[in-house]
Design a protein around this motif. Sequence first.
Motif, mmCIF file in Angstrom:
data_model
loop_
_atom_site.group_PDB
_atom_site.id
_atom_site.type_symbol
_atom_site.label_atom_id
_atom_site.label_comp_id
_atom_site.label_asym_id
_atom_site.label_seq_id
_atom_site.Cartn_x
_atom_site.Cartn_y
_atom_site.Cartn_z
ATOM 1 N N LEU A 1 7.483 56.707 -8.905
ATOM 2 C CA LEU A 1 8.365 56.679 -10.073
ATOM 3 C C LEU A 1 7.636 56.033 -11.252
ATOM 4 C CD1 LEU A 1 11.241 56.727 -11.449
ATOM 5 C CD2 LEU A 1 11.479 54.390 -10.578
ATOM 6 N N THR A 2 7.620 56.726 -12.391
ATOM 7 C CA THR A 2 7.067 56.161 -13.626
ATOM 8 C C THR A 2 8.210 55.944 -14.599
ATOM 9 O OG1 THR A 2 4.880 57.149 -13.370
ATOM 10 C CG2 THR A 2 5.570 56.671 -15.619
ATOM 11 N N LEU A 3 8.247 54.775 -15.231
ATOM 12 C CA LEU A 3 9.297 54.485 -16.214
ATOM 13 C C LEU A 3 8.698 54.486 -17.612
ATOM 14 C CD1 LEU A 3 11.142 51.565 -14.357
ATOM 15 C CD2 LEU A 3 11.846 53.970 -14.507
ATOM 16 N N LEU A 4 9.388 55.133 -18.560
ATOM 17 C CA LEU A 4 8.992 55.089 -19.973
ATOM 18 C C LEU A 4 9.813 53.991 -20.627
ATOM 19 C CD1 LEU A 4 8.925 58.862 -21.076
ATOM 20 C CD2 LEU A 4 7.040 57.435 -20.248
ATOM 21 N N LEU A 5 9.144 52.946 -21.104
ATOM 22 C CA LEU A 5 9.854 51.785 -21.645
ATOM 23 C C LEU A 5 9.322 51.446 -23.028
ATOM 24 C CD1 LEU A 5 9.727 49.692 -18.346
ATOM 25 C CD2 LEU A 5 11.709 50.921 -19.279
ATOM 26 N N PRO A 6 10.150 50.834 -23.878
ATOM 27 C CA PRO A 6 9.671 50.450 -25.209
ATOM 28 C C PRO A 6 8.459 49.527 -25.076
ATOM 29 C CG PRO A 6 12.028 50.001 -24.967
ATOM 30 C CD PRO A 6 11.536 50.419 -23.624
ATOM 31 N N LYS A 7 7.388 49.840 -25.792
ATOM 32 C CA LYS A 7 6.152 49.082 -25.567
ATOM 33 C C LYS A 7 6.089 47.824 -26.416
ATOM 34 C CE LYS A 7 2.437 50.841 -28.577
ATOM 35 N NZ LYS A 7 1.639 49.638 -28.693
ATOM 36 N N SER A 8 5.375 46.835 -25.918
ATOM 37 C CA SER A 8 5.117 45.621 -26.697
ATOM 38 C C SER A 8 3.784 45.804 -27.417
ATOM 39 C CB SER A 8 5.031 44.403 -25.768
ATOM 40 O OG SER A 8 3.782 44.402 -25.105
ATOM 41 N N GLY A 9 3.430 44.835 -28.242
ATOM 42 C CA GLY A 9 2.169 44.927 -28.979
ATOM 43 C C GLY A 9 0.947 44.714 -28.096
ATOM 44 N N ALA A 10 1.159 44.345 -26.840
ATOM 45 C CA ALA A 10 0.028 44.030 -25.959
ATOM 46 C C ALA A 10 -0.669 45.274 -25.409
ATOM 47 C CB ALA A 10 0.499 43.141 -24.807
ATOM 48 N N ILE A 11 -0.070 46.442 -25.670
ATOM 49 C CA ILE A 11 -0.705 47.664 -25.152
ATOM 50 C C ILE A 11 -1.104 48.538 -26.346
ATOM 51 C CG2 ILE A 11 1.340 49.183 -24.814
ATOM 52 C CD1 ILE A 11 -1.077 48.476 -22.001
ATOM 53 N N SER A 12 -2.303 49.110 -26.298
ATOM 54 C CA SER A 12 -2.838 49.780 -27.489
ATOM 55 C C SER A 12 -2.218 51.159 -27.710
ATOM 56 C CB SER A 12 -4.352 49.919 -27.375
ATOM 57 O OG SER A 12 -4.663 50.981 -26.500
ATOM 58 N N ASP A 13 -2.291 51.604 -28.966
ATOM 59 C CA ASP A 13 -1.801 52.933 -29.329
ATOM 60 C C ASP A 13 -2.618 54.034 -28.673
ATOM 61 O OD1 ASP A 13 0.275 52.058 -30.844
ATOM 62 O OD2 ASP A 13 -0.818 52.121 -32.740
#
Length: 334
Positions: free
Chosen positions: A106-118
């Motif tokens: 299972l993969t979840l799509l979640l609102p990202k934080s600034g800690a992960i790059s574009d």
Amino acid sequence: MPTNGQLYAHGTYFCATMAQIGTDIKYAKLLLEAGQLVGIPTETVYGLASNALDQDAVLEIFRVKDRPKFDPLIVHADSLQKIEPFVRHLPEAARVLADRFWPGPLTLLLPKSGAISDLVTAGLDTVAVRVPDHPLTLALLASLSFPLAAPSANPFGYISPTTAQHVENQLGAKIKYILDGGQSGVGIESTIVGFEHNQPVVYRLGGLALEEIEQAVGRVRVVAHSTSNPQAPGMLKSHYSPRKKLFIDDLAGVIATHGADQVGFLGFAQPSTKLPLANQMLLSASHDYGQAAKHLFEYLRTLDGAKVAVIFAELLPEKGLGRAINDRLRRAAA
Ligand code: TXA
Ligand code: MG
């Protein structure tokens, strides 16, 4: 520099054009810490992994896979806790699904934080995250101080690999090491679930059946994915394809055009009476959907390499993992 044919301590041979295949987690960790790529086993399919927090290492994934940069990557960790720094907000239904199905397909799509790059998320404001269920990869992830970005370890558009040897055959010349965890038990990519107004939506059918998700969180919408779906820019219609043309409709017409001895047949449980048995493969003689999923990509590869001109695949009943299998077959035929 080692020479061709030299035997390494961990039981693999060196060849200039091949990756080493082995079970050395420490070596995999060293390579990843040095910004290199490693093929990793998961219960779904093999991944092509790099440090998700190292831009250059992530760029290398796109280069080696020949993957367009608009197609975002899944971030893998060994627990929800290790994923939380990369997520801005966890909808309640996401927590329920993570608690129930992780580690798992299972993969979840979640609102990202600034800690992960574009670069990892292709500029989207969500990040795809997953805790894979494979003992070697979980041990590797536990030993690392960073998560792993990992798409399936196939050249862009081709069938996903379910053994270390599949990875070696296609990407072996471009990477140093493949962690060998045996054949992937699920055999089909993870189910991708995102959230709209905190309600779960399935964006990619996969190794976790819709029925199981609905048991945990109630009715779930399935969004047919395509290039025009902004939530899932990489879920291209033509994908997961063998090199040979694959058909899913009108067997009689395909036989009339190509000749019965030139059609490879991928069936569910029963052979076709219209084709020679030698060119037929059955996903599960006992009608077991799990077994069918496990065999799907491997058998497609086998038929792709067989002495036939085209492949005909029979769709399964639309239930359980049959849905995800049909989704892959429809895409491969597109
Ligand atoms: O089972 C799996 O999910 C395997 C193993 C290695 O974990 N991975 C895998 O990765 O299938 P990949 O890159 O082949 O497929 C991931 C899909 C792509 O279609 C991508 O577009 C989509 O997930 N995706 C990733 N991040 C996304 C995001 N933030 N929003 C929408 N779609 C996303
Ligand atoms: Mg893929």
